[in-house]
Design an enzyme around this catalytic site. Sequence first.
Site, PDB file in Angstrom:
ATOM      1  N   SER A  36     -74.854  31.485 -51.584  1.00 26.42           N
ATOM      2  CA  SER A  36     -73.965  31.249 -50.463  1.00 26.42           C
ATOM      3  C   SER A  36     -72.576  30.517 -50.933  1.00 26.42           C
ATOM      4  O   SER A  36     -72.724  29.738 -51.787  1.00 26.42           O
ATOM      5  CB  SER A  36     -74.573  30.633 -49.233  1.00 26.42           C
ATOM      6  OG  SER A  36     -75.716  31.335 -48.701  1.00 26.42           O
TER       7      SER A  36
ATOM      8  N   THR B  55     -89.751  26.384 -50.221  1.00 24.83           N
ATOM      9  CA  THR B  55     -88.503  26.959 -50.817  1.00 24.83           C
ATOM     10  C   THR B  55     -88.172  26.437 -52.165  1.00 24.83           C
ATOM     11  O   THR B  55     -87.480  27.337 -52.987  1.00 24.83           O
ATOM     12  CB  THR B  55     -87.406  26.766 -49.831  1.00 24.83           C
ATOM     13  OG1 THR B  55     -87.759  27.160 -48.603  1.00 24.83           O
ATOM     14  CG2 THR B  55     -85.916  27.272 -50.114  1.00 24.83           C
TER      15      THR B  55
ATOM     16  N   GLY C  98     -79.952  31.560 -54.075  1.00 31.75           N
ATOM     17  CA  GLY C  98     -79.087  30.522 -53.291  1.00 31.75           C
ATOM     18  C   GLY C  98     -77.649  30.657 -53.525  1.00 31.75           C
ATOM     19  O   GLY C  98     -77.226  29.650 -54.252  1.00 31.75           O
TER      20      GLY C  98
ATOM     21  N   TYR D 183     -95.452  12.886 -43.153  1.00 32.68           N
ATOM     22  CA  TYR D 183     -94.153  13.514 -43.746  1.00 32.68           C
ATOM     23  C   TYR D 183     -92.974  12.598 -43.234  1.00 32.68           C
ATOM     24  O   TYR D 183     -92.792  12.385 -41.970  1.00 32.68           O
ATOM     25  CB  TYR D 183     -94.251  15.059 -43.265  1.00 32.68           C
ATOM     26  CG  TYR D 183     -92.726  16.024 -43.638  1.00 32.68           C
ATOM     27  CD1 TYR D 183     -92.794  16.453 -44.744  1.00 32.68           C
ATOM     28  CD2 TYR D 183     -91.706  15.775 -42.755  1.00 32.68           C
ATOM     29  CE1 TYR D 183     -91.581  17.052 -45.224  1.00 32.68           C
ATOM     30  CE2 TYR D 183     -90.366  16.257 -43.127  1.00 32.68           C
ATOM     31  CZ  TYR D 183     -90.423  17.234 -44.112  1.00 32.68           C
ATOM     32  OH  TYR D 183     -89.297  17.770 -44.384  1.00 32.68           O
TER      33      TYR D 183
ATOM     34  N   ASP E 172     -85.772  35.770 -49.364  1.00 31.72           N
ATOM     35  CA  ASP E 172     -86.390  34.761 -48.404  1.00 31.72           C
ATOM     36  C   ASP E 172     -87.568  33.919 -49.266  1.00 31.72           C
ATOM     37  O   ASP E 172     -88.658  34.404 -49.109  1.00 31.72           O
ATOM     38  CB  ASP E 172     -86.918  35.118 -46.968  1.00 31.72           C
ATOM     39  CG  ASP E 172     -87.027  33.901 -45.960  1.00 31.72           C
ATOM     40  OD1 ASP E 172     -87.085  32.853 -46.746  1.00 31.72           O
ATOM     41  OD2 ASP E 172     -87.462  34.156 -44.808  1.00 31.72           O
ATOM     42  N   LEU E 173     -87.162  32.962 -49.677  1.00 34.95           N
ATOM     43  CA  LEU E 173     -88.117  32.105 -50.406  1.00 34.95           C
ATOM     44  C   LEU E 173     -89.240  31.175 -49.643  1.00 34.95           C
ATOM     45  O   LEU E 173     -90.421  30.981 -50.155  1.00 34.95           O
ATOM     46  CB  LEU E 173     -87.520  31.154 -51.500  1.00 34.95           C
ATOM     47  CG  LEU E 173     -86.957  31.699 -52.847  1.00 34.95           C
ATOM     48  CD1 LEU E 173     -85.917  30.798 -53.374  1.00 34.95           C
ATOM     49  CD2 LEU E 173     -87.830  32.010 -53.625  1.00 34.95           C
TER      50      LEU E 173
ATOM     51  N   GLY F 245     -74.772  27.525 -56.269  1.00 30.68           N
ATOM     52  CA  GLY F 245     -75.391  28.973 -56.944  1.00 30.68           C
ATOM     53  C   GLY F 245     -74.431  29.700 -57.040  1.00 30.68           C
ATOM     54  O   GLY F 245     -73.989  30.773 -57.908  1.00 30.68           O
TER      55      GLY F 245
ATOM     56  N   SER G 172     -83.380  17.434 -58.514  1.00 28.39           N
ATOM     57  CA  SER G 172     -82.309  16.203 -58.115  1.00 28.39           C
ATOM     58  C   SER G 172     -82.667  14.868 -58.569  1.00 28.39           C
ATOM     59  O   SER G 172     -84.005  14.662 -58.592  1.00 28.39           O
ATOM     60  CB  SER G 172     -82.445  16.087 -56.439  1.00 28.39           C
ATOM     61  OG  SER G 172     -81.673  15.057 -56.064  1.00 28.39           O
TER      62      SER G 172
ATOM     63  N   GLY H 130     -71.442  26.726 -52.213  1.00 26.68           N
ATOM     64  CA  GLY H 130     -72.580  26.195 -53.011  1.00 26.68           C
ATOM     65  C   GLY H 130     -72.498  26.176 -54.304  1.00 26.68           C
ATOM     66  O   GLY H 130     -71.672  26.870 -54.982  1.00 26.68           O
TER      67      GLY H 130
END
Length: 322
Positions: free
Chosen positions: A34, A133, A32, A188, A85-86, A39, A166, A37
């Site tokens: 991008s 993800t 990650g 959910y 792509d996780l 990362g 988090s 961000g």
Amino acid sequence: MSLPTFTISTTAEEVATALVEQIRGKNVLITGTSMNGLGFEDARVLAKHANLVIITGYNAERLKLSEETIKKDVPSANLRTLTLDLSSLDAVRKAAAEVNAYPEPLHVVIHNAAASISKFKLTVDGLESQMATSHIGPFLLTKLIAPKILAAGTASYTPRVVFVSSSAHRMGPAIDLDAVGKPNASTYTTFLGYFHAKGAQILDAIELSKRSHGKINAYSLSPGAVSTNINQKEESKADMIAGGILTPEGLPNPKFHWKTIPEGAATTVVAAFDPRLDATPGVYLEDAVVANDQVAPWAADPETASKLWTITEGIVGESFSF
């Protein structure tokens, strides 16, 4: 050499400068990465000192942009891009095979990528997207590239795996372990999905440290409240406003202490390289220091961590061995 005490306002650059001796010569993989961000900022500051920084993303165009931007800022950077792509187990396996073909060992793996905080959505494997993800994809990737991570270990160095979680995990009830492999749309909610995916990462760090028997040190952390590309996405904005994270205008709600991206990225660099953490694998950090007392009881429970690990092995069809 004495190291400084890092604080809520310390930046990733400042941490990297203080820990330059620990970073030098290391090979790091960050998911990650991008632009705009956490990362990306971690990759940028680590590229100044590390031997190799592998940046990943599912969007090849954005990945290339990150690479070009870092190289412009750090001409000496030794970067390598990896399409990952996780949310797809097949894609994770393909990326892992590519990593395993690299000649270098991996000293540090940073699981920074996360899915958008959005409505209930299933992945190609029938898994809930946030859990896939943040937890399931990283779990499988770590398992598959474990030989590369273990190869970095020496008598004086233990490789690390870092999970960017988090503090918001505390806002939700205990994780529903049954729903990890069998998502339930009726129970959910957007934020419940986020809380549980992030709590799972804390459990992952605890259990990976335990099961590796000293061969891998894993850590989890909260970067704090940071306005990054992920919470600025249109698909996330309505829920972020409804949850009071953003104002009705879509701006960061001033009732929270918002960090800059450099400040938010700092705790990841601490978790990845601070030698003072060597004696306490599995701990959780906030504001660039250990903060185990800030973990929700369910996310610190060893029995839950063990059960989640076993369930996840069943989902991915892969068993760890060290």
